[in-house]
Design a protein around this motif. Structure first.
Motif, PDB file in Angstrom:
ATOM      1  N   GLY A 171       0.812  -1.215   0.000  1.00 32.67           N
ATOM      2  CA  GLY A 171       0.000   0.000   0.000  1.00 32.67           C
ATOM      3  C   GLY A 171       0.839   1.255   0.000  1.00 32.67           C
TER       4      GLY A 171
ATOM      5  N   ASN B 221      -6.490  -2.208   8.468  1.00 29.13           N
ATOM      6  CA  ASN B 221      -5.702  -2.848   7.423  1.00 29.13           C
ATOM      7  C   ASN B 221      -5.490  -4.300   7.839  1.00 29.13           C
ATOM      8  OD1 ASN B 221      -3.779  -3.584   5.522  1.00 29.13           O
ATOM      9  ND2 ASN B 221      -2.170  -2.237   6.276  1.00 29.13           N
TER      10      ASN B 221
ATOM     11  N   PHE C 104      -7.428  -0.580   0.739  1.00 25.66           N
ATOM     12  CA  PHE C 104      -7.445  -2.004   0.375  1.00 25.66           C
ATOM     13  C   PHE C 104      -8.827  -2.628   0.278  1.00 25.66           C
ATOM     14  CE2 PHE C 104      -3.806  -1.108   3.273  1.00 25.66           C
ATOM     15  CZ  PHE C 104      -2.807  -1.088   2.304  1.00 25.66           C
TER      16      PHE C 104
END
Ligand code: GLN
Length: 394
Positions: A37, A173, A324
């Protein structure tokens, strides 16, 4: 060269970070990197200019260990502007080398060997590495597919008088879950009942989408009644301002917790890089709306990726925040997500992240794969085009 194995026991069983492994795979194969990321466009020009000016003006010797005063004041103002919190910049704010150092310093400072730490899984990989290096016992609470919400009964069963610390991450995350006020209230009630410290990683605090289930957006648990005094809130400039390589992070909270972070931080990095600190202060003070604009734009790229994944037969769970989206690949016949991701550059010319390593409950994560949408539109479009054109089944 000594003959003994070089790695100490506390590190020997921890695999190298999957993010670096998968980015190296993307470089080696020339595949499109929807794995690690990081954005492929830098943050605001005025912030770059502030960094250049600070270099030129001679901000090149050690900063104070706690962080330069202008940045600590700007972080305090940021917490006030967004959340109504008022940390004292001199005692309740510490600057760190990215949020990763804040996590490391917080755990080293607050957790003794054998202490029990409740952590949401899938967990960001550095949490587990650090918990292992601290000798902590971890007590995971699993966010299960397809919704990735915490099971509140599981949470209630996990937090006991043996719990030393709860390690939270919201927006989360890799799942993209944004914890709601109600969910956070359950955590808060448990923390208060069992007299537990909460450490919360909120690096994606501004990357929350308008249509999120948590319509209220991101709620810092430190704002809930009775929580300020037991919460250490961690964040950074990397995600909010698209400067993930700058590694400027911070911890805010009551003085005893912040001073504990500083006590460990001084022996890790001593101080964080001087010239980037005034630049981040400039970002927080003079570009306050930039992260919201980024989130708006990112929401469109989230939809582009999610629609493309769906068209490629990889229906994702649409995330409420972060960079994400996650898909379940069970139907494709691979033994697990790791095997799929290692083959993916050859099969489709794309790189993604298997998230099974972020679970103690390996079965819960075995078939899950994370895709990043913090990339330019044409990169995402080409990535999903390749996925749709490929035969992804084993
Ligand atoms: N936070 C980023 C991610 O989740 C990567 C950071 C890292 O590589 N350690 O992809």
């Amino acid at each position: 060269m000594p003959t003994a194995k070089p790695l100490a026991a506390r590190l020997a069983h921890i695999p190298p970070t999957v993010f670096s492994e998968m980015s190296a795979l993307a470089l080696r194969t020339g595949a499109i990197n929807l794995g690690q990321g990081f954005p492929d466009v830098d943050g605001p020009a005025s912030v770059l200019a502030a960094a250049e000016a600070a270099l030129e003006a001679g901000a090149n010797q050690y900063a104070p260990g706690i962080g330069v005063p202008a940045l600590r004041a700007a972080i305090s103002r940021h917490q006030h502007r967004h959340y109504g919190l008022e940390p004292d910049p001199d005692r309740e704010v510490v600057v760190t080398t990215g949020c990763t150092e804040a996590v490391a310093a917080a755990l080293l400072a607050l957790v003794d060997p054998g202490d029990e730490v409740v952590v949401l899984e899938p967990y960001y990989d550095s949490y587990v590495a650090m918990l292992d290096m601290c000798g902590a016992r971890r007590r995971p609470v699993t966010l299960r597919a397809p919704d990735f919400r915490p099971d509140l009964d599981e949470l209630r069963a996990a937090v006991t008088d043996d719990t030393r610390l709860i390690l939270l991450n919201t927006p989360h995350n890799p799942t993209g879950t944004v914890l709601t006020r109600d969910e956070l209230q359950v955590v808060a009630d448990l923390a208060i009942e069992h007299d537990v410290i909460v450490v919360t990683d909120e690096v994606y605090e501004h990357l929350v989408f308008d249509d999120a289930r948590s319509a209220e957006g991101h709620v810092p648990i430190a704002t809930l009644p009775g929580m300020w005094e037991r919460t250490l809130t961690l964040s950074s400039a990397g995600k909010s301002y698209s400067f993930t390589g700058w590694k400027v992070g911070w911890a805010t909270g009551p003085a005893p917790l912040v001073q504990a972070v500083l006590a460990a931080k001084q022996w890790l990095t001593f101080t964080s890089g001087s010239p980037l600190q005034p630049a981040v202060a400039h970002a927080l003070d003079h570009e306050p709306d930039w992260p919201r604009e980024l989130a708006r734009d990112l929401q469109g790229r989230r939809d582009l990726l999610c629609d493309g994944l769906t068209a490629a037969g990889l229906s994702p769970r649409v995330p409420e925040g972060t960079y994400f989206a996650t898909t379940d690949i069970s139907h494709l016949g691979w033994p697990d997500g790791r095997a799929f991701c290692l083959a993916l550059p050859e099969v489709a010319g794309v790189v993604a992240i298997p998230t099974q390593g972020f679970y103690d409950d390996r079965e819960a994560g075995r078939q899950l794969v994370r895709w990043a949408f913090c990339k330019e539109r044409d990169v995402i479009t080409e990535g999903v085009r390749r996925l749709a054109a490929a035969d992804l089944s084993r």
